[in-house]
Enzyme design. Sequence first.
Site, PDB file in Angstrom:
ATOM      1  N   HIS A  38      -5.359   8.639   0.428  1.00 57.93           N
ATOM      2  CA  HIS A  38      -5.313   7.235   0.042  1.00 57.93           C
ATOM      3  C   HIS A  38      -5.801   7.046  -1.386  1.00 57.93           C
ATOM      4  O   HIS A  38      -5.212   6.305  -2.174  1.00 57.93           O
ATOM      5  CB  HIS A  38      -6.175   6.413   1.007  1.00 57.93           C
ATOM      6  CG  HIS A  38      -6.276   4.969   0.640  1.00 57.93           C
ATOM      7  ND1 HIS A  38      -5.268   4.068   0.898  1.00 57.93           N
ATOM      8  CD2 HIS A  38      -7.251   4.264   0.011  1.00 57.93           C
ATOM      9  CE1 HIS A  38      -5.616   2.870   0.456  1.00 57.93           C
ATOM     10  NE2 HIS A  38      -6.822   2.969  -0.090  1.00 57.93           N
ATOM     11  N   ASP A  90      10.342 -10.946  12.216  1.00 53.86           N
ATOM     12  CA  ASP A  90       9.053 -11.602  12.439  1.00 53.86           C
ATOM     13  C   ASP A  90       7.977 -10.572  12.769  1.00 53.86           C
ATOM     14  O   ASP A  90       7.779 -10.204  13.931  1.00 53.86           O
ATOM     15  CB  ASP A  90       9.204 -12.625  13.573  1.00 53.86           C
ATOM     16  CG  ASP A  90       7.977 -13.516  13.726  1.00 53.86           C
ATOM     17  OD1 ASP A  90       6.928 -13.189  13.149  1.00 53.86           O
ATOM     18  OD2 ASP A  90       8.079 -14.529  14.430  1.00 53.86           O
ATOM     19  N   GLU A 135       0.838  -1.203   0.000  1.00 51.17           N
ATOM     20  CA  GLU A 135       0.000   0.000   0.000  1.00 51.17           C
ATOM     21  C   GLU A 135       0.871   1.250   0.000  1.00 51.17           C
ATOM     22  O   GLU A 135       1.586   1.533   0.967  1.00 51.17           O
ATOM     23  CB  GLU A 135      -0.928   0.001   1.222  1.00 51.17           C
ATOM     24  CG  GLU A 135      -1.979   1.084   1.182  1.00 51.17           C
ATOM     25  CD  GLU A 135      -2.976   0.968   2.315  1.00 51.17           C
ATOM     26  OE1 GLU A 135      -3.433   2.009   2.807  1.00 51.17           O
ATOM     27  OE2 GLU A 135      -3.299  -0.165   2.718  1.00 51.17           O
ATOM     28  N   LYS A 179      -3.274   0.125  14.682  1.00 49.76           N
ATOM     29  CA  LYS A 179      -3.030  -0.439  13.360  1.00 49.76           C
ATOM     30  C   LYS A 179      -2.203   0.533  12.528  1.00 49.76           C
ATOM     31  O   LYS A 179      -1.333   0.123  11.759  1.00 49.76           O
ATOM     32  CB  LYS A 179      -4.371  -0.746  12.680  1.00 49.76           C
ATOM     33  CG  LYS A 179      -4.252  -1.602  11.422  1.00 49.76           C
ATOM     34  CD  LYS A 179      -4.159  -0.778  10.161  1.00 49.76           C
ATOM     35  CE  LYS A 179      -4.177  -1.655   8.913  1.00 49.76           C
ATOM     36  NZ  LYS A 179      -4.080  -0.870   7.671  1.00 49.76           N
TER      37      LYS A 179
END
Length: 431
Positions: free
Chosen positions: A385, A288, A88, A272
């Site tokens: 976006h 990880d 993204e 997030k």
Amino acid sequence: MSSGRERRRMNSRISGFYKQGVPDRLDEIVERCDLSAEATEALRDSTDLDLADRLSENVVGSVTLPLSVATNFTVDGEDVLVPMAVEESSVVAAASHGARMARETGGFSTSVSGPYMVAQIQALDVPDPRAARVRLLDARSRLVAEANDQGVLVSHGGGCEDVEVRVVDTPEGEMVVTHLVVNVQDAMGANAVNTMAEGVAPTVEEITGGEVSLRILSNLADHRVARAHCRVDPAEFEREDADLTGEAVRDRIVDAWAFAVGDPYRAATHNKGVMNGVDALATATLNDWRALEAGAHAYAALGGYGPLTSYEVDDEGMLSCSIEVPIQVGTVGGATHAHPTSKAAMEILDVDSADEFAGVFAALGLAENLASMRALVTEGIQSGHMKLHAKNVAAEAGAPEDLVDEVAARMVAEDDVRQGRARELVDELGA
């Protein structure tokens, strides 16, 4: 950033970097970072199925993510270019924008609590759990010594340094859980601490009189916390085409943060945004990201789920921005040096230690969150976006390469970003 060697000097502020073609961008990074021939070649050709087969199981192909570079970062007085692997484009753009806003007042300062991981040893059916806990703590020196007999951490300056013991009340009754607190130095440390836990397990059984079952690390890495801080002048929030003053935007960001403090539904999305950056750097360097996600959200929930960042107005009217997040990453071991592209990403980053690496992660997460918060309280997240997404829509609709930018710009201007409109524009432009 601390350093045991002479640091590479370069400027992470690259004006118009996103406007350049891919070859020109790569040339710019190669020159600024003085990349090796090996790293340069790895970036030019990043697909190797034989290597993928060695890294994973049952391999039949490879999913390639774009490897981008976030610009404008100053971390502890040093300019840093940050590699990010993410599909993204707005994630990379937000990180670079957040870093540019912080850059004007000195960038990010960081601190790290140290490279400590915890291994857990679960003892079941212990006759007297609290007495067993005391006996385990009395045997701390013995347990530390036995843990350090496992593996090679001690020879690298690390090793088990402490033992903690808890009696945990569960639906299956009380369990005695022993924690080995391990200095893993520059490794992520999972394999090392798991080996220690398995090596010490027989002694834990002997001391407790119970039966040991699980012997594994915890991804709630609360002994391995990275912090970053920056200040932003409200003038950085000013926009000629916007009605809000910089001070109004600043205050709205504080209010948005307060919303996340009071509401876990908002806090989940707030965090997030932090992890958009953290995960992208982890993926680029083959660390990880799943462990980082687990640790970050567990840490955010320790006192009732809340935001990993905080925002307030300081005495000078600046927006004071902070983050505190567990970062369990390594600069040695694992897959980081097994893959040529991840090695190239580490060469771009140019960090000396896992602690320094963790500081960059914290700065990146804060930059990502800061830019997202600014967008949310002003034009909304979709405006920026969709500008970036429009190119993908145009390409998916079949626009030739030389028309993608024009079709995307027209859709954004019309506030109509969808494949149907893209196909109409392709026809109108005579493709």
